[in-house]
Design a protein around this motif. Structure first.
Motif, short mmCIF file in Angstrom:
data_model
loop_
_atom_site.label_atom_id
_atom_site.label_comp_id
_atom_site.label_asym_id
_atom_site.label_seq_id
_atom_site.Cartn_x
_atom_site.Cartn_y
_atom_site.Cartn_z
N ALA A 94 10.97 -63.49 7.37
CA ALA A 94 12.11 -63.31 6.45
C ALA A 94 13.44 -63.56 7.08
O ALA A 94 13.70 -63.86 8.12
CB ALA A 94 12.09 -61.90 5.87
N ASP A 148 5.22 -64.34 1.05
CA ASP A 148 5.21 -65.18 -0.16
C ASP A 148 6.61 -65.66 -0.52
O ASP A 148 6.79 -66.80 -0.93
CB ASP A 148 4.62 -64.41 -1.34
N GLU A 149 7.60 -64.79 -0.36
CA GLU A 149 8.97 -65.18 -0.66
C GLU A 149 9.42 -66.33 0.24
O GLU A 149 10.04 -67.28 -0.21
CB GLU A 149 9.88 -63.97 -0.48
N ASN A 150 9.08 -66.26 1.51
CA ASN A 150 9.47 -67.30 2.46
C ASN A 150 8.73 -68.61 2.18
O ASN A 150 9.34 -69.68 2.20
CB ASN A 150 9.19 -66.83 3.89
N ASN A 167 -3.32 -64.11 -0.72
CA ASN A 167 -3.14 -62.68 -0.99
C ASN A 167 -4.47 -61.97 -1.17
O ASN A 167 -4.65 -60.87 -0.66
CB ASN A 167 -2.26 -62.49 -2.22
N VAL A 220 1.01 -55.12 1.29
CA VAL A 220 1.69 -55.66 0.10
C VAL A 220 3.17 -55.90 0.41
O VAL A 220 3.73 -56.92 -0.01
CB VAL A 220 1.49 -54.73 -1.11
N ALA A 221 3.79 -55.00 1.15
CA ALA A 221 5.18 -55.22 1.54
C ALA A 221 5.31 -56.46 2.42
O ALA A 221 6.21 -57.28 2.24
CB ALA A 221 5.72 -53.99 2.27
N GLY A 227 5.50 -60.69 8.07
CA GLY A 227 6.38 -60.92 6.94
C GLY A 227 7.85 -60.72 7.28
O GLY A 227 8.71 -61.49 6.88
N LEU A 270 3.19 -59.01 2.50
CA LEU A 270 2.86 -60.18 1.69
C LEU A 270 4.04 -60.60 0.82
O LEU A 270 4.22 -61.78 0.54
CB LEU A 270 1.64 -59.90 0.82
N TYR A 271 4.84 -59.64 0.38
CA TYR A 271 6.02 -59.97 -0.40
C TYR A 271 6.96 -60.86 0.41
O TYR A 271 7.44 -61.88 -0.07
CB TYR A 271 6.74 -58.69 -0.84
N TYR A 272 7.22 -60.47 1.66
CA TYR A 272 8.11 -61.26 2.51
C TYR A 272 7.50 -62.63 2.84
O TYR A 272 8.20 -63.64 2.86
CB TYR A 272 8.43 -60.52 3.80
#
Length: 84
Positions: free
Chosen positions: A84, A21-23, A46, A14-15, A80, A17-19
């Motif tokens: 980033a 998805d943000e990118n 996801n 999840v950490a 991720g 995937l956050y990076y």
């Protein structure tokens, strides 16, 4: 003890995937893309990553049942962070 590997793998994934998805979202906004499919892409990507973690947890036994989700979570996190 078996679920510890799954939980740690999920947290790492999840950490990561956050990076990721943000990118990807930033690149969509820079290209001024306004299509609905990007949200479908995010959701599908996801869910696929989380499904792979669950399959690793269900498919393997013993020590691999603990280590495979954690290793996959670490790989997603490193991808991720690299993006980033």
């Amino acid at each position: 003890m078996d679920k510890a590997g799954l939980i740690i793998g999920l947290i790492l994934a999840v950490a990561g995937l956050y990076y990721i998805d943000e990118n990807i979202l930033l690149s969509f906004e820079l290209n001024q893309s306004k299509w609905f499919g990007r949200y479908v892409f995010f959701a599908t990507f996801n869910v696929l990553i989380l499904w792979v973690l669950w399959v690793f947890y269900k498919k393997f036994g013993g020590l691999l049942k603990i280590t495979m989700p954690v290793l996959f979570g670490i790989i997603v996190l490193f991808i991720g962070i690299k993006l980033a």
